[in-house]
Design a protein around this motif. Structure first.
Motif, mmCIF file in Angstrom:
data_model
loop_
_atom_site.group_PDB
_atom_site.id
_atom_site.type_symbol
_atom_site.label_atom_id
_atom_site.label_comp_id
_atom_site.label_asym_id
_atom_site.label_seq_id
_atom_site.Cartn_x
_atom_site.Cartn_y
_atom_site.Cartn_z
ATOM 1 N N GLY A 127 -37.006 -51.105 -58.186
ATOM 2 C CA GLY A 127 -37.960 -50.022 -57.964
ATOM 3 C C GLY A 127 -37.431 -48.723 -58.535
ATOM 4 N N PRO A 128 -38.149 -47.653 -58.312
ATOM 5 C CA PRO A 128 -37.795 -46.373 -58.944
ATOM 6 C C PRO A 128 -36.705 -45.610 -58.199
ATOM 7 N N TYR A 129 -35.829 -46.311 -57.510
ATOM 8 C CA TYR A 129 -34.896 -45.653 -56.613
ATOM 9 C C TYR A 129 -33.499 -45.403 -57.170
ATOM 10 N N LEU A 130 -33.092 -46.124 -58.203
ATOM 11 C CA LEU A 130 -31.724 -46.043 -58.698
ATOM 12 C C LEU A 130 -31.477 -44.727 -59.430
ATOM 13 N N ARG A 131 -30.422 -44.021 -59.046
ATOM 14 C CA ARG A 131 -29.996 -42.791 -59.736
ATOM 15 C C ARG A 131 -28.911 -43.198 -60.729
ATOM 16 N N GLU A 132 -29.361 -43.700 -61.864
ATOM 17 C CA GLU A 132 -28.448 -44.313 -62.832
ATOM 18 C C GLU A 132 -27.334 -43.373 -63.289
ATOM 19 N N ALA A 133 -27.642 -42.100 -63.491
ATOM 20 C CA ALA A 133 -26.647 -41.143 -63.974
ATOM 21 C C ALA A 133 -25.517 -40.934 -62.960
ATOM 22 N N GLN A 134 -25.765 -41.247 -61.691
ATOM 23 C CA GLN A 134 -24.759 -41.043 -60.661
ATOM 24 C C GLN A 134 -24.079 -42.353 -60.246
ATOM 25 N N CYS A 135 -24.297 -43.401 -61.027
ATOM 26 C CA CYS A 135 -23.679 -44.697 -60.735
ATOM 27 C C CYS A 135 -22.424 -44.871 -61.564
ATOM 28 N N GLU A 136 -21.498 -45.657 -61.039
ATOM 29 C CA GLU A 136 -20.307 -46.044 -61.788
ATOM 30 C C GLU A 136 -19.956 -47.467 -61.385
ATOM 31 N N GLN A 137 -19.027 -48.059 -62.082
ATOM 32 C CA GLN A 137 -18.616 -49.433 -61.808
ATOM 33 C C GLN A 137 -18.361 -49.636 -60.315
ATOM 34 N N GLY A 138 -19.118 -50.542 -59.685
ATOM 35 C CA GLY A 138 -18.905 -50.877 -58.287
ATOM 36 C C GLY A 138 -19.535 -49.933 -57.276
ATOM 37 N N LYS A 139 -20.143 -48.820 -57.750
ATOM 38 C CA LYS A 139 -20.771 -47.846 -56.847
ATOM 39 C C LYS A 139 -22.130 -47.452 -57.410
ATOM 40 N N TYR A 140 -23.161 -47.604 -56.578
ATOM 41 C CA TYR A 140 -24.528 -47.366 -57.029
ATOM 42 C C TYR A 140 -25.238 -46.477 -56.025
ATOM 43 N N LEU A 141 -26.007 -45.518 -56.525
ATOM 44 C CA LEU A 141 -26.715 -44.581 -55.665
ATOM 45 C C LEU A 141 -28.218 -44.760 -55.825
ATOM 46 N N PHE A 142 -28.899 -44.869 -54.691
ATOM 47 C CA PHE A 142 -30.351 -44.995 -54.647
ATOM 48 C C PHE A 142 -30.887 -43.905 -53.740
ATOM 49 N N ASP A 143 -32.128 -43.501 -53.964
ATOM 50 C CA ASP A 143 -32.780 -42.643 -52.987
ATOM 51 C C ASP A 143 -34.288 -42.793 -53.064
ATOM 52 N N CYS A 144 -34.944 -42.314 -52.033
ATOM 53 C CA CYS A 144 -36.399 -42.413 -51.953
ATOM 54 C C CYS A 144 -36.952 -41.176 -51.253
ATOM 55 N N LEU A 145 -37.817 -40.458 -51.967
ATOM 56 C CA LEU A 145 -38.493 -39.291 -51.410
ATOM 57 C C LEU A 145 -39.768 -39.802 -50.753
ATOM 58 N N SER A 146 -39.704 -40.060 -49.458
ATOM 59 C CA SER A 146 -40.784 -40.756 -48.761
ATOM 60 C C SER A 146 -41.947 -39.863 -48.341
ATOM 61 N N VAL A 147 -41.651 -38.683 -47.800
ATOM 62 C CA VAL A 147 -42.698 -37.835 -47.219
ATOM 63 C C VAL A 147 -42.513 -36.394 -47.694
ATOM 64 N N CYS A 148 -43.539 -35.834 -48.322
ATOM 65 C CA CYS A 148 -43.480 -34.446 -48.783
ATOM 66 C C CYS A 148 -43.557 -33.513 -47.573
ATOM 67 N N VAL A 149 -42.661 -32.529 -47.524
ATOM 68 C CA VAL A 149 -42.634 -31.590 -46.409
ATOM 69 C C VAL A 149 -43.858 -30.673 -46.460
ATOM 70 N N ASN A 150 -44.151 -30.154 -47.662
ATOM 71 C CA ASN A 150 -45.287 -29.241 -47.810
ATOM 72 C C ASN A 150 -45.872 -29.409 -49.209
ATOM 73 N N ASP A 151 -46.980 -30.161 -49.321
ATOM 74 C CA ASP A 151 -47.539 -30.428 -50.654
ATOM 75 C C ASP A 151 -48.358 -29.262 -51.203
ATOM 76 N N LYS A 152 -48.413 -28.155 -50.479
ATOM 77 C CA LYS A 152 -49.101 -26.966 -50.992
ATOM 78 C C LYS A 152 -48.187 -26.161 -51.910
ATOM 79 N N LYS A 153 -46.891 -26.425 -51.843
ATOM 80 C CA LYS A 153 -45.939 -25.749 -52.728
ATOM 81 C C LYS A 153 -46.049 -26.347 -54.130
ATOM 82 N N SER A 154 -45.618 -25.586 -55.131
ATOM 83 C CA SER A 154 -45.634 -26.123 -56.491
ATOM 84 C C SER A 154 -44.614 -27.262 -56.567
ATOM 85 N N PRO A 155 -44.862 -28.245 -57.447
ATOM 86 C CA PRO A 155 -44.001 -29.437 -57.497
ATOM 87 C C PRO A 155 -42.501 -29.134 -57.571
ATOM 88 N N GLU A 156 -42.107 -28.130 -58.337
ATOM 89 C CA GLU A 156 -40.671 -27.856 -58.472
ATOM 90 C C GLU A 156 -40.057 -27.222 -57.215
#
Length: 129
Positions: A21-50
């Motif tokens: 899925g779209p969760y792997l943070r490839e740039a922050q991975c190294e041999q034997g260590k992998y980082l994933f994350d998921c932005l599940s719920v927007c705190v305030n979708d009235k703010k601009s995307p950035e």
């Protein structure tokens, strides 16, 4: 099971983990260590995307021989792009847990079927829901 599938290369693991899925943070991975994350719920979708912040989870996955150890954390992904260990508000818990559990199940199945490897929880891993 062949020796090759028991010890897949870093690049073979990356390619397989990316397919989950779209969760792997490839740039922050190294041999034997992998980082994933998921932005599940927007705190305030009235703010601009950035400027948006999200409730969600992240996972530090470490290879330990022929197994992996999963250390999940939950919290806030802030507007600067950093994860903060924060207690989830009640309204976000169900969705964060749903995405985390769904991902975890896919991860277990993928590691088992592709590589014959197991997945254990790290003693400091956050519990789901």
């Amino acid at each position: 099971m062949s020796e090759q599938s028991k010890n897949p290369t870093h690049y073979r693991l990356l390619s397989t983990l990316k397919a989950i899925g779209p969760y792997l943070r490839e740039a922050q991975c190294e041999q034997g260590k992998y980082l994933f994350d998921c932005l599940s719920v927007c705190v305030n979708d009235k703010k601009s995307p950035e400027e948006r912040e999200f409730w969600g989870w992240w996972l530090e996955l470490e290879q330990e021989g022929e197994a992996f150890e999963a250390k999940y954390r939950v919290g806030l992904y802030d507007a600067k792009g950093d994860w903060m260990d924060e207690k989830l508000p009640k309204k976000a818990i169900a969705e964060v847990s749903r995405t985390q559990e769904g991902f975890h199940q896919k991860l277990i199945e993928t590691l088992a079927t592709q590589f014959g490897m197991t997945l254990d929880f790290h003693k400091e891993s956050a519990e789901f829901g």
